[in-house]
Design a protein around this motif. Structure first.
Motif, PDB file in Angstrom:
ATOM      1  N   GLN A  71       0.851  -1.187   0.000  1.00 16.59           N
ATOM      2  CA  GLN A  71       0.000   0.000   0.000  1.00 16.59           C
ATOM      3  C   GLN A  71       0.890   1.242   0.000  1.00 16.59           C
ATOM      4  O   GLN A  71       1.876   1.292   0.741  1.00 16.59           O
ATOM      5  N   GLY A 187      -1.658   3.026  -5.686  1.00 12.99           N
ATOM      6  CA  GLY A 187      -2.231   3.009  -4.338  1.00 12.99           C
ATOM      7  C   GLY A 187      -2.252   1.648  -3.682  1.00 12.99           C
ATOM      8  O   GLY A 187      -1.997   1.510  -2.489  1.00 12.99           O
ATOM      9  N   SER A 287      -8.607   0.955   3.694  1.00 15.66           N
ATOM     10  CA  SER A 287      -8.944   2.091   2.827  1.00 15.66           C
ATOM     11  C   SER A 287      -7.666   2.546   2.127  1.00 15.66           C
ATOM     12  O   SER A 287      -6.574   2.456   2.689  1.00 15.66           O
ATOM     13  N   PRO A 289      -5.764   5.566   0.370  1.00 16.75           N
ATOM     14  CA  PRO A 289      -5.824   7.013   0.217  1.00 16.75           C
ATOM     15  C   PRO A 289      -5.182   7.552  -1.064  1.00 16.75           C
ATOM     16  O   PRO A 289      -5.370   8.712  -1.409  1.00 16.75           O
ATOM     17  N   VAL A 290      -4.425   6.718  -1.760  1.00 16.98           N
ATOM     18  CA  VAL A 290      -3.599   7.248  -2.854  1.00 16.98           C
ATOM     19  C   VAL A 290      -4.068   6.731  -4.212  1.00 16.98           C
ATOM     20  O   VAL A 290      -4.306   5.540  -4.380  1.00 16.98           O
ATOM     21  N   ARG A 291      -4.190   7.622  -5.198  1.00 16.93           N
ATOM     22  CA  ARG A 291      -4.432   7.210  -6.582  1.00 16.93           C
ATOM     23  C   ARG A 291      -3.117   7.403  -7.342  1.00 16.93           C
ATOM     24  O   ARG A 291      -2.284   8.152  -6.882  1.00 16.93           O
TER      25      ARG A 291
END
Ligand code: COA
Length: 301
Positions: A71, A187, A287, A289-291
């Protein structure tokens, strides 16, 4: 729902159940075959199946693959990735005559309770028709991205050599490339897994091609309308991909689409990021958070 249903756990060692499992998968997912893959020795102890049985026959399954998820963007700066053991589900299927009776929900509740107990995030890629099923089980739908490029490519007179999953020597080359493989960007990704990669080679039209004088293996697939999908790239990643493209195709190509987030320098050839409308990824217990998010195609089960 049948009066008596038994929950069983099928591992690579529970050979008394294997034939019934292969038959169930062939019934529920026409075209999918676990038998060739398992007989070639790629059912590892990272894959198991929870199944419901009635009258000695399997009526529902959920396949679980343990994966090391990677991640991005957990607040430690560019390039830092967190590794975490997670689980990907596949072969979630109820025999046609037993659908709509709560059996799928019953099996998934058992699977998810166990994942929660072990604090493992769960991910899966759903069929379009089954999206509502997963939303109702606490999964969150995640939009995926896709990297595309528009090129006019004519096939080279010297195509890259194709590696066959049926050849032991070629499988060894792929296995060596997995071991020395570099990590994926984006991500959410996972450590490359030989077993899943070979499942795709046995079951889908994806082709493994030896490039860069054997230092890399490109996994490609023809898509409609002159699109070439580059699903995976193992081994050395050249600075510039453009000169290699004519060796990866046997027909003219006007568009390239990637099944992972390629290296930054490949974007110089004119790549762009778009949303992927065909990927129905669902996550539970994690979850992102990063694209961009483009979970590698050949790590999807
Ligand atoms: C998807 C599948 C596993 C669901 O199993 P099932 O036993 O029929 O589902 P259940 O009867 O337990 O239904 C559970 C809930 O999901 C809902 N649901 C089931 N299938 C659904 C679907 N295709 N779309 C939307 N909702 C669905 C049901 O309405 C039910 O909701 P409720 O509990 O609020 O009444 C089963 O239909 C199947 O095997 N389909 C074919 C293979 C497939 O597509 N598998 C999914 C691969 S990603």
């Amino acid at each position: 729902m049948p009066h008596t249903m038994q929950l069983i756990h099928i591992t690579r060692l529970s050979i008394e159940w294997h034939d019934r499992f292969y038959r169930h998968v062939r019934d529920v997912f026409p075209g999918a075959d676990f038998e060739t893959w398992a007989n070639a020795g790629f059912w590892t102890n990272r894959y198991d199946v929870l199944a419901l049985v009635s009258d000695g026959e399997i009526i529902a399954t959920a396949g679980r693959t343990l994966m090391l998820l990677s991640q991005a963007g957990m607040g430690h700066g560019e390039g830092f990735r967190t590794l975490r053991e997670g689980m990907q589900l596949g072969a979630v299927g109820v025999k046609a005559e037993f659908r709509g009776e709560g059996i799928g929900r019953h099996l998934m509740t058992i699977v998810l309770r166990e994942a929660e107990r072990m604090q493992r995030p769960v991910l899966l890629f759903a069929n379009r028709a089954a999206r509502g099923f997963y939303s109702s089980l606490g999964f969150v739908a995640l939009e995926s991205d896709q990297v595309v490029g528009h090129f006019r490519i004519s096939p080279s007179a010297v195509p890259a050599r194709r590696l066959s999953p049926h050849s032991e020597e070629d499988r060894r080359k792929i296995s060596d490339a997995v071991v020395s493989g570099s990590s994926h960007r984006g991500g959410l990704a996972a450590r490359t897994d030989l077993s899943i990669l070979l499942w795709h080679l046995f079951n889908t039209p994806v082709r493994a091609l030896e490039v860069c004088e054997g230092r890399s293996i490109a996994f490609v697939e023809d898509e409609p309308d002159g699109t070439l999908a580059i699903r995976e790239w193992l081994g050395e990643r050249p600075r510039d991909i453009a000169p290699l493209l004519p060796h990866l195709t046997e027909r003219p190509v006007s568009r390239i689409v990637f099944g992972f987030v390629p290296p930054e320098s490949w974007f110089d050839a004119g790549l762009a990021l778009v949303r992927d409308p065909d990927s129905h990824m669902f996550l539970r217990g994690l979850s992102i958070p990063v694209r961009p998010i483009c979970f590698p195609h050949l790590l999807r089960t």
